[in-house]
Motif scaffolding. Structure first.
Motif, mmCIF file in Angstrom:
data_model
loop_
_atom_site.group_PDB
_atom_site.id
_atom_site.type_symbol
_atom_site.label_atom_id
_atom_site.label_comp_id
_atom_site.label_asym_id
_atom_site.label_seq_id
_atom_site.Cartn_x
_atom_site.Cartn_y
_atom_site.Cartn_z
ATOM 1 N N LEU A 51 0.819 -1.209 0.000
ATOM 2 C CA LEU A 51 0.000 0.000 0.000
ATOM 3 C C LEU A 51 0.857 1.266 0.000
ATOM 4 O O LEU A 51 0.411 2.323 -0.423
ATOM 5 C CB LEU A 51 -0.930 0.033 1.229
ATOM 6 C CG LEU A 51 -2.044 -1.009 1.261
ATOM 7 C CD1 LEU A 51 -2.785 -0.939 2.582
ATOM 8 C CD2 LEU A 51 -3.004 -0.779 0.108
ATOM 9 N N PRO A 71 -1.081 -4.646 -4.113
ATOM 10 C CA PRO A 71 -1.545 -5.337 -2.905
ATOM 11 C C PRO A 71 -2.148 -6.703 -3.200
ATOM 12 O O PRO A 71 -1.882 -7.664 -2.470
ATOM 13 C CB PRO A 71 -2.601 -4.401 -2.333
ATOM 14 C CG PRO A 71 -2.345 -3.080 -2.934
ATOM 15 C CD PRO A 71 -1.601 -3.286 -4.202
ATOM 16 N N VAL A 75 -1.237 -10.280 -1.425
ATOM 17 C CA VAL A 75 -2.198 -11.119 -0.715
ATOM 18 C C VAL A 75 -2.169 -12.518 -1.321
ATOM 19 O O VAL A 75 -2.188 -13.525 -0.613
ATOM 20 C CB VAL A 75 -3.617 -10.521 -0.789
ATOM 21 C CG1 VAL A 75 -4.609 -11.443 -0.088
ATOM 22 C CG2 VAL A 75 -3.661 -9.150 -0.149
ATOM 23 N N ARG A 87 -10.820 -1.063 9.865
ATOM 24 C CA ARG A 87 -11.196 -0.903 8.452
ATOM 25 C C ARG A 87 -12.097 -2.019 7.942
ATOM 26 O O ARG A 87 -11.885 -2.576 6.863
ATOM 27 C CB ARG A 87 -9.944 -0.823 7.568
ATOM 28 C CG ARG A 87 -8.935 0.206 8.024
ATOM 29 C CD ARG A 87 -9.391 1.592 7.702
ATOM 30 N NE ARG A 87 -9.278 1.879 6.304
ATOM 31 C CZ ARG A 87 -8.176 2.404 5.747
ATOM 32 N NH1 ARG A 87 -7.131 2.709 6.469
ATOM 33 N NH2 ARG A 87 -8.165 2.670 4.460
ATOM 34 N N PHE A 89 -15.743 -3.356 6.470
ATOM 35 C CA PHE A 89 -16.678 -2.742 5.523
ATOM 36 C C PHE A 89 -18.020 -2.559 6.237
ATOM 37 O O PHE A 89 -18.735 -3.536 6.477
ATOM 38 C CB PHE A 89 -16.836 -3.618 4.288
ATOM 39 C CG PHE A 89 -15.523 -3.922 3.633
ATOM 40 C CD1 PHE A 89 -14.761 -2.906 3.075
ATOM 41 C CD2 PHE A 89 -15.027 -5.209 3.601
ATOM 42 C CE1 PHE A 89 -13.534 -3.175 2.491
ATOM 43 C CE2 PHE A 89 -13.801 -5.496 3.013
ATOM 44 C CZ PHE A 89 -13.060 -4.468 2.460
ATOM 45 N N THR A 100 -15.067 -11.609 2.001
ATOM 46 C CA THR A 100 -14.186 -10.811 1.141
ATOM 47 C C THR A 100 -12.736 -11.191 1.379
ATOM 48 O O THR A 100 -11.900 -11.082 0.484
ATOM 49 C CB THR A 100 -14.320 -9.288 1.375
ATOM 50 O OG1 THR A 100 -14.093 -9.017 2.747
ATOM 51 C CG2 THR A 100 -15.653 -8.753 0.931
ATOM 52 N N GLY A 101 -12.436 -11.652 2.597
ATOM 53 C CA GLY A 101 -11.071 -12.082 2.880
ATOM 54 C C GLY A 101 -10.654 -13.242 1.996
ATOM 55 O O GLY A 101 -9.478 -13.408 1.690
ATOM 56 N N GLU E 187 -8.785 0.848 0.443
ATOM 57 C CA GLU E 187 -7.530 0.287 0.907
ATOM 58 C C GLU E 187 -7.755 -1.062 1.593
ATOM 59 O O GLU E 187 -7.028 -2.024 1.349
ATOM 60 C CB GLU E 187 -6.871 1.262 1.864
ATOM 61 C CG GLU E 187 -5.386 1.305 1.674
ATOM 62 C CD GLU E 187 -4.789 2.490 2.367
ATOM 63 O OE1 GLU E 187 -4.964 2.611 3.596
ATOM 64 O OE2 GLU E 187 -4.157 3.313 1.678
ATOM 65 N N ALA E 188 -8.769 -1.088 2.448
ATOM 66 C CA ALA E 188 -9.058 -2.350 3.118
ATOM 67 C C ALA E 188 -9.402 -3.403 2.085
ATOM 68 O O ALA E 188 -9.048 -4.576 2.244
ATOM 69 C CB ALA E 188 -10.211 -2.167 4.098
ATOM 70 N N ALA E 189 -10.087 -3.007 1.014
ATOM 71 C CA ALA E 189 -10.413 -3.968 -0.037
ATOM 72 C C ALA E 189 -9.140 -4.501 -0.675
ATOM 73 O O ALA E 189 -9.011 -5.700 -0.918
ATOM 74 C CB ALA E 189 -11.315 -3.315 -1.078
ATOM 75 N N ALA E 190 -8.195 -3.598 -0.917
ATOM 76 C CA ALA E 190 -6.940 -4.036 -1.520
ATOM 77 C C ALA E 190 -6.259 -5.063 -0.625
ATOM 78 O O ALA E 190 -5.636 -6.007 -1.098
ATOM 79 C CB ALA E 190 -6.032 -2.835 -1.756
ATOM 80 N N LEU E 191 -6.391 -4.880 0.689
ATOM 81 C CA LEU E 191 -5.759 -5.813 1.617
ATOM 82 C C LEU E 191 -6.416 -7.186 1.596
ATOM 83 O O LEU E 191 -5.888 -8.137 2.156
ATOM 84 C CB LEU E 191 -5.806 -5.251 3.037
ATOM 85 C CG LEU E 191 -4.831 -4.111 3.304
ATOM 86 C CD1 LEU E 191 -4.999 -3.606 4.715
ATOM 87 C CD2 LEU E 191 -3.395 -4.576 3.079
ATOM 88 N N GLN E 192 -7.589 -7.288 0.996
ATOM 89 C CA GLN E 192 -8.220 -8.609 0.861
ATOM 90 C C GLN E 192 -7.842 -9.256 -0.461
ATOM 91 O O GLN E 192 -8.402 -10.276 -0.838
ATOM 92 C CB GLN E 192 -9.745 -8.508 0.952
ATOM 93 C CG GLN E 192 -10.270 -7.703 2.110
ATOM 94 C CD GLN E 192 -9.530 -7.995 3.396
ATOM 95 O OE1 GLN E 192 -9.266 -9.150 3.723
ATOM 96 N NE2 GLN E 192 -9.167 -6.944 4.118
#
Lengths: 235, 334, 436, 256, 300
Positions: A51, A71, A75, A87, A89, A100-101, E187-192
């Motif tokens: 990031l 990113p 992952v 953070r 959703f 989503t993970g 950003e949090a989405a990118a981290l997933q």
């Protein structure tokens, strides 16, 4: 070493946030990065996750160079992060947040299995699986953030300030789960302001000060260190 | 210190600029002088817009406010017989006054909502012009607006119908306005505007009444936008609701953003460069039908390749000529 | 007049017809007519100041295209004979984007730099920006919108289309031919074109003894869905549906909606551009008897002796071939027909200077208008006699084809019913002295 | 006892159905350092926001120097000497350090619009600048005067935040979680600054969730839980109050 | 007497019903356009000023393929949808991606793109309106005096079908979750492991394609002109503001609300008043609840 960070630099516009930081993470246990606010701890994790732009230096993960990758590719290599401030959703349900993970995974039965095991870790989330995530309490949101990171089946988990804003009781609960996760074979990088907690959990620790590693060593050694005691453990 | 040197060179630059502006009409063809008049009016419009944006609020109603000044001055002079120079001040004042009233509903909103709210307020004003034929003239608007009175100096009659003379009139009015706008920005008021932009809560906490300052910025910007409208109305002699519609507003936005909004000069640079490209260069190439397409391409290219606006071109060129690398990397930041 | 001079040798129309055909052949090799050198030794520049880009460009661009054809024809025929000289015509266009400020700049350029002798404009919003300059320079300017005329506009003429006055002819014809159709509704876009037209129709309906069963319906020019408009109009079950001077973008969907909502009566409209396409969207039966005011230019009936427009059929064919039939509109020929009137006057004046040409125009009293001989008029509505009125065609769709039914006289109607017109103009605030 | 400088009477604040502050009463004595603590979600920050005028109270009053100031705007409160700071490093980060403090001097540098743009406000401005410099001196920030605030080290940014507030001539200064995110060294420095400010004649009130940090600093501490007053007293009284321990650590036994 | 009254009532109810049908149609195409706009704004954070021109491009695809090249109408509609979707991809790739951190720049770039599309339409098809022979003239008499044409029914069906499909897509599929996640926290989405580029592409494709299909299906009803985008974009903005910026469901509900208000005011008063009512509605919403009728509560 699972992760090797070599002399990385990170700049935000003109301000340097990291100035040549090197760390190493073995393939088991908890490594912690402690330091004051603004020392560059979160930037470090952001750089690892792709990031924050790395302007110099290298990051190697499991024999592969990953700095400069987007990113999603990182992952995909197996590095998951539960970011600072959780953070989650807000307008997705708890279950959707967790799923989503697993965005990059396509092994359906395995995903269901992992979802069950996350619910096993956090039974409270199971009760709330169809609730909007924004209706959760702070501690529950932190659970969602960690659970979500676990859903990607990470080979390395980055936790950024999981204690922030949580009452000590709640954090104890979370800490217990982190230990469980590590026992399950996933190494963790834990970034904490609460040095007391972090050094209690970790095997190895780095102290970050204004963008540089000022000290490193076994966690128990650092706990005894004069400077660390004075600066981070309240004397 | 390099201060004295920069002072000297900026003085020289300033003098050259003023001299250039004074001789400019004599270097232009007749129709280019007409363009220069309209351009200089737009310079005031876009400079006043920048004042508005200092507090961080982007309005989509600024051109309508310009129109309020234009309509008001036209009506004061045409229907009530107020002498034109006075009616221009009254027109600008009307624009400012209306802004003061509008600030009550509008500053309940911020950011994107303010943007949209100002658009809606502007559309309502335009609808009022359209539907109240008396006194606003309806969709056709007003025409035969009295022009700026001729001045008889004894030896010479100055007719402001001539673009050259009106250019000088505008140069004086706009120059003075720009000076005032600049002074406002450089003063503590400007500092406070910026402070509200970056951290309005903190500003509040140290006794800055952010609502009052936002209103002040809106009212001042509206005064000068209104003034630019009066300059327009008494030159062109006609105003109508379409002239002040959102499409015209989009052009102001374009000028400001393509020019850059970090400095006082950015938006002005934007309007000057884009007007020259669109009205002189592209027209001279005889590309009438495809002109909008080329203009669109230029807009895209400018935001892609000059994200900080034309104003960032100056320092870039300077660095280029000084032979430095565009951005010093590591040694600067350690 | 110059046409008369030509007449005793060879009729101008025939002459042009031959040049057109030979020209068309030559055009394949040469890049255009203008390259063909002829006896003409001078050039006069004519300004074309109208929107060429943007939403109003449909009222400018097709007109400029028509003018190019006109100029090529005239130049190929040797140009316009003025005094002892033959002048070639060259059009200089300036895109005013329908903005008064840009129109002023354009007028300044055309007058001061291009030295044009006559400027053709669309008018409307852009005219007031040009007015002071035109007046000061004594430049002769034409407009397609006579509502621009006031007693102050001494050099502005509306020599082709005296919109919307000619609409009375259609109503008159309707009343005579369908005496049972009494109940009328009318709709119009709410703008400078729609309102005076409504006033005209109201006067015409009243004169014809027809009854308006609903208040006139004004819709916003940005309207795209006309179903609600039509639903409202048809709610009172009218015999006659009047579409006023709607732009083609409105006439089409309005007709379509009328068709879909089962309207059975007669439609009267100022225009019906591309009516075959309306028939496509509705049906031949539905459009049968549709009354409007603009004939097809490939209609052989336009070859009538009374029509002054040169070779309308060939003109149209040429236009359609070059720019496509889909680009054709009334303005395609209207600007060109203004040029006919201008060149007549220049020939008569023996000069191309604006003042002389205007004087010659007014002096003759009789103008060779496109649809027949006409006279200067307008004092009572516009405060100045700078509009040209005479006969105007009434066009009716029969079996899918527009047919000129009659040329009716506007002055005759005016003589009988002018009080009604003034009454309705006054009521809608459209008299020249009511306009701001 | 003297008249308290700040008093909260039956103060409530609701958000929709949520009761964030529930009939709260406490008072702050002139010239003291007063702490408002409580576990997360206890309603401290909301109380703070109501006192400083960011929210209007749903019911109840805020009394400042004997006057009811409930519902007054933040800027108006600041005008009469009630100044707050913010959590974290809320600063004009794009400004230089001195300009930050100059904005803080807004209250003392009032001048007419006309004199502003004509430059007749010069004497006022130089007084304001002098004061700003003096304030920077006080916080040992003078050497960074022309730096951009964003470029200051974190600890200095926090000090600058206090400097901006102090430049606004407070009679009472409300510090919002001043120790959050600080290492113990920085915390000690901050505590010293708070003492210095108090010794300057300014009453200090601070909100913290970390009980340890303010024990040594405050003369009196108000403890909130679930929007209501839990207890009030000296640090020692508070520390030994079982209800406080319970609130902080859950049921006391199993925390360790 | 009674018969007259009955007739008046019958006429009134005809009028009411017809007006409802008109409103349903208006709501359909408006929500197609508004939802696309909201989707693009939600995921990418840019205000796409060229959205009206995407609608126009959809209409001209039908002009080209169906009117000129005589392809079957629905083939042309699908082609229009895909083509405009591809235009959307192009915009995403060439404009919005490089300008991701510069929303005002994105806005200006979209204006530039708008001018290019308009000029392209003028060059390709002329400044005058284009004509499309409707593929069907069938109509359904729902009752005496109440008519719904098949062409309008297509639009209604497309709106219902496509928007339901979109709803299911966003709620039930992984990509749909990812898209909502991106809209909430990039950003949090990118981290997933969610690729913002990929999601932006999909959002832009869907958003543009919805505008394109609206243009393609309504083309026979409105007679396309190169400048037709102008009138829809203002309406679309009003709708997304009333609905709450970034709220997909809000956009649909606001489109319905706006369409009904506008249609009924037009029919029972007049079209000019309808515009004023629309604007006043928007102003009221902005003043009373700036986040839109269905927007999230402002966070304290």
């Amino acid at each position: 070493m699972l992760l090797e960070v070599k002399e990385i630099h990170v700049h935000y516009s003109k301000v340097a946030a990291l100035k040549g930081v090197s760390i190493e993470v073995p393939s088991g246990g908890i490594v912690t990065i402690i330091g004051a606010n603004g020392a560059g701890k979160s930037t470090m994790l952001r750089a690892l996750s792709g990031l924050a732009p790395v302007s110099a230096g290298e990051i190697w993960f499991d024999g592969e160079r990953i700095d400069g990758r987007p990113p999603e590719k990182i992952v995909a290599r197996g590095i998951a992060q539960a970011p600072e401030g959780r953070r989650i959703f807000p307008d997705l349900t708890v279950e959707e947040n967790l799923r989503t993970g697993a965005f990059l995974r396509s092994d359906k039965p395995e995903i269901e299995h992992d979802l069950d095991s996350v619910f096993g870790h956090f039974p409270r989330l199971k009760e709330r699986r169809t609730q909007w995530a924004k209706t959760l309490s702070g501690g529950e949101q932190q659970m969602v953030a960690i659970g979500r990171a676990l859903m990607s089946k990470p080979r390395l988990l980055l936790l950024d300030e999981p204690s922030m804003g949580l009452a000590p009781v709640l954090f104890q609960e979370i800490a217990a789960i982190v230990i469980e996760i590590v026992k399950g074979g996933v190494p963790v990088i834990l970034v904490e302001q609460n040095a007391e907690l972090a050094l209690g959990l970790a095997k190895y620790a780095y102290v970050l000060e204004t963008g540089r590693v000022s000290l490193e060593g076994a966690a128990e050694d650092l706990r005894e260190n004069e400077h660390v005691r004075k600066a981070y453990l309240g004397g | 210190m390099p201060n004295r040197k920069t002072n000297l060179s900026s003085w020289a630059l300033g003098t050259a600029l003023v001299a250039g502006l004074i001789v400019l009409p004599h270097l232009l063809s007749f129709s280019q002088r007409e363009i220069a008049v309209l351009l200089i009016i737009n310079v005031l419009l876009v400079a006043s817009y920048r004042l508005m944006t200092l507090t961080g609020e982007w309005s989509l109603g600024h051109v309508v406010i310009m129109g309020v000044g234009a309509y008001a001055s036209a009506l004061f002079s045409k229907s009530l017989g107020v002498p034109v120079p006075l009616s221009m001040l009254l027109g600008a004042g009307t624009a400012a006054g209306l802004a003061a009233i509008l600030s009550f509903p509008l500053f309940r909103m911020k950011g994107f909502y303010f943007l949209i709210g100002s658009f809606a307020a502007g559309e309502v004003i335009r609808l009022i012009w359209k539907y109240f034929t008396n006194p606003f003239g309806g969709a056709k608007g007003l025409k035969l607006i009295p022009s700026f009175p001729d001045i008889n100096l004894g030896f010479a009659d100055i007719s402001f119908f001539e673009p050259e003379n009106y250019y000088y009139l505008c140069l004086v009015v706009v120059g003075l306005s720009l000076f005032i706008l600049y002074r406002i920005e450089a003063s503590r008021i400007g500092l406070t505007f910026h402070a509200i932009h970056w951290q309005d809560k903190l500003a509040e906490a140290v006794s800055v009444d952010t609502f009052r300052y936002r209103t002040l910025a809106f009212v001042l910007a509206s005064f000068f936008a209104g003034l630019s409208g009066t300059l327009y109305a008494h030159y062109i002699g006609t105003v109508n609701p379409t002239r002040f519609d959102v499409e015209e507003m989009v052009y102001v936005l374009i000028w400001a953003i393509v020019g850059g909004t970090a400095t006082f000069c950015g938006p002005i640079l934007g309007v000057v460069v884009l007007t020259i490209i669109n009205e002189i260069i592209l027209r001279a190439l005889g590309l009438d039908t495809v002109r909008p397409m080329i203009y669109g391409g230029i807009l895209i290219a400018s935001v892609l390749f000059l994200p900080d606006g034309l104003e960032s071109l100056g320092p870039k060129l300077k660095r280029l000529f000084a032979g430095k690398r565009p951005s010093g990397q590591l040694e600067e930041t350690t | 007049m110059y046409r008369k001079k030509l007449d005793h040798k060879i009729s101008r129309r025939k002459f042009l017809a031959t040049t057109t055909t030979t020209g068309a052949v030559l055009a394949v090799g040469a890049s255009g007519f203008s390259n063909i050198t002829h006896a003409a030794d001078k050039t006069v520049k004519i300004g074309f100041l109208a929107p060429l880009t943007g939403p109003v460009s449909a009222w400018g661009k097709p007109g400029l295209d028509g003018c190019q054809i006109w100029a090529e024809h005239v130049n190929a025929a040797g140009g316009v004979k003025v005094g002892d000289d033959n002048y070639k015509i060259e059009f200089v266009a300036y895109d005013n984007e329908y903005d008064p400020g840009k129109a002023r700049t354009g007028a300044a350029k055309l007058i001061k730099e291009d030295d044009v002798k006559f400027i053709m404009m669309l008018g409307g919003d852009t005219w007031p920006g040009v007015q002071p300059l035109a007046e000061k320079e004594g430049m002769l300017v034409s407009t397609l919108l006579p509502s621009d005329l006031t007693p102050d506009t001494k050099t502005l003429i509306a020599p082709c289309e005296v919109h919307p006055i000619y609409n009375v002819t259609g109503v008159e014809w309707l009343a005579e031919n369908q005496p049972d159709a009494k109940r009328v509704v009318i709709c119009a876009q709410d703008d400078a074109l729609g309102t005076p037209s409504v006033a005209t129709y109201l006067a015409a309906f009243e004169a014809a003894g027809m009854e308006l069963v609903e208040e006139p319906l004004f819709f916003d020019p940005a309207t795209t869905d006309f179903a609600p408009v039509m639903t409202k109009l048809l709610a009172s079950k009218p015999d006659v549906l009047c579409l006023d001077t709607c732009y083609a973008d409105y006439v089409h969907p309005l007709c379509e909606q009328a068709f879909q909502q089962d309207f059975k009566g007669t439609i009267i409209s100022c225009t019906a551009d591309f009516y075959p396409k309306i028939i496509d969207k509705t049906s031949k039966e539905f459009m049968e008897g549709f009354i409007f005011q603009f004939p097809d230019f490939d209609d052989p009936a336009l070859n009538d002796e009374r029509v002054n427009f040169a070779n309308p059929n060939e003109f149209y064919a040429e236009y359609a071939q070059r720019y496509g039939a889909a680009e054709w509109s009334a303005v395609s020929w209207e600007y060109a027909s203004i040029m006919d009137i201008w060149s007549d006057a220049a020939a008569a004046a023996g000069s191309v200077e604006p003042a002389d040409v205007l004087k010659a125009m007014k002096a003759s009293g009789l103008v060779k208008h496109a649809f027949g001989d006409a006279g200067w008029w307008g004092e009572e509505l516009f405060g100045i006699d700078n509009a040209v009125v005479g006969n105007w065609p009434v066009v009716v769709i029969e079996d899918g084809k527009a047919v000129i039914k009659e040329y009716r006289s506007i002055p005759d109607w005016w003589a009988k019913h002018k009080d009604l017109m003034i009454k309705h103009f006054t009521a809608l605030g459209q008299m020249w002295n009511q306009r701001a | 006892m003297t008249q308290p400088i700040l008093e909260v009477r039956d103060l409530s604040r609701h958000f929709g159905g949520l009761v964030a502050v529930d009939k709260l009463n406490f008072s702050v004595q002139l010239g003291t350092i007063h702490g408002l603590i409580g576990p997360n979600g206890a309603g401290k920050t909301t109380t703070f926001n109501v006192i400083s005028g960011f929210y209007a109270p749903t019911s109840g009053q805020v009394i400042y120097k004997g006057d009811d100031v409930s519902g007054m705007k933040t800027s108006a409160l600041a005008d009469i000497g009630l100044i707050r700071t913010f959590q974290g490093t809320t600063l004009f980060k794009e400004f230089t350090v001195i300009d930050n403090v100059r904005v803080g001097c807004h209250h003392m540098a009032k001048a007419s619009f006309f004199s502003r743009i004509t430059g007749l406000d010069r004497h006022i401005e130089s007084a304001a600048t002098a004061k700003a410099e003096e304030t920077l001196e006080f916080f040992a920030l003078s050497e960074f005067k022309d730096e951009l605030a964003a470029n200051l080290p974190h600890g200095h940014q926090r000090a600058l935040g206090m400097a901006v507030a102090l430049a606004a001539d407070p009679q009472i200064i409300l510090l919002d979680e001043p120790f959050t995110g600080m290492n113990p060294e920085e915390t000690r420095h901050m505590m010293k600054l708070a003492h210095d400010v108090r010794d300057h004649g300014v009453t200090v009130m601070l909100v913290e969730h970390d009980m340890q940090a303010i024990m040594g600093l405050c003369e009196r501490i108000t403890v909130m839980n679930f929007g209501a007053l839990l207890t009030e007293g000296t640090p020692d009284e508070v520390r030994s109050n079982p209800a406080v321990i319970e609130a902080y650590l859950g049921s006391a036994g199993d925390a360790a | 007497m009674g018969r007259v009254l009955a007739k008046v009532i019958a006429t009134m109810s005809e009028l009411l019903l017809q007006t409802m049908i008109n409103a349903v149609y208006a709501a359909s195409y408006m929500s197609l356009i508004a939802v696309g706009l909201v989707l693009i704004f939600g995921v990418m954070g840019v205000i796409n000023f060229a959205h009206g021109e995407l609608y126009m491009a959809g209409a001209y695809t039908v002009v080209g393929l169906y009117s000129f090249m005589a392809l079957p109408f629905f083939a042309a509609v699908v082609a229009g949808m895909v083509f405009v979707g591809i235009l959307g991809l192009l915009m995403e790739y060439a404009l919005f991606r490089p300008l991701r951190d510069n929303p005002l720049g994105g806005l200006i770039a979209s204006i530039g793109f708008l001018l290019i599309l308009q000029t392209a339409a003028v060059l390709g098809f002329g400044v005058r309106m284009a004509h499309i022979k409707p593929p069907t003239q069938a109509k359904f008499h729902l009752m005496e005096g109440v008519v719904l044409t098949e062409q309008r029914l297509y639009v209604i069906m497309a709106a219902v079908g496509l928007l339901s499909a979109l709803y299911v897509f966003l709620r039930k599929t992984k990509i749909g979750w990812a898209m909502r996640a991106c809209a909430q926290d990039k950003e949090a989405a990118a981290l997933q492991g969610i690729s913002l580029n990929q999601i932006s592409r999909i959002a832009m494709f869907i958003g543009a394609a919805l505008a394109g299909v609206a243009g393609a299906l309504t083309a026979p009803l409105v007679s396309p002109t190169p400048y037709m985008g102008h009138s829809v974009i203002v309406t679309a903005f009003i709708i997304i503001i009333v609905g709450g910026i970034g709220q997909l469901e809000g956009a649909v509900i606001a489109a319905i609300l706006y369409a009904f208000v506008h249609t009924f005011v037009t029919t029972f008063y007049n079209g000019v008043l309808a515009d004023i009512v629309g604007l006043v509605l928007m102003l009221l919403v902005l003043i009373l609840k700036p986040t839109g009728l269905f927007g999230a509560k402002e966070r304290a």
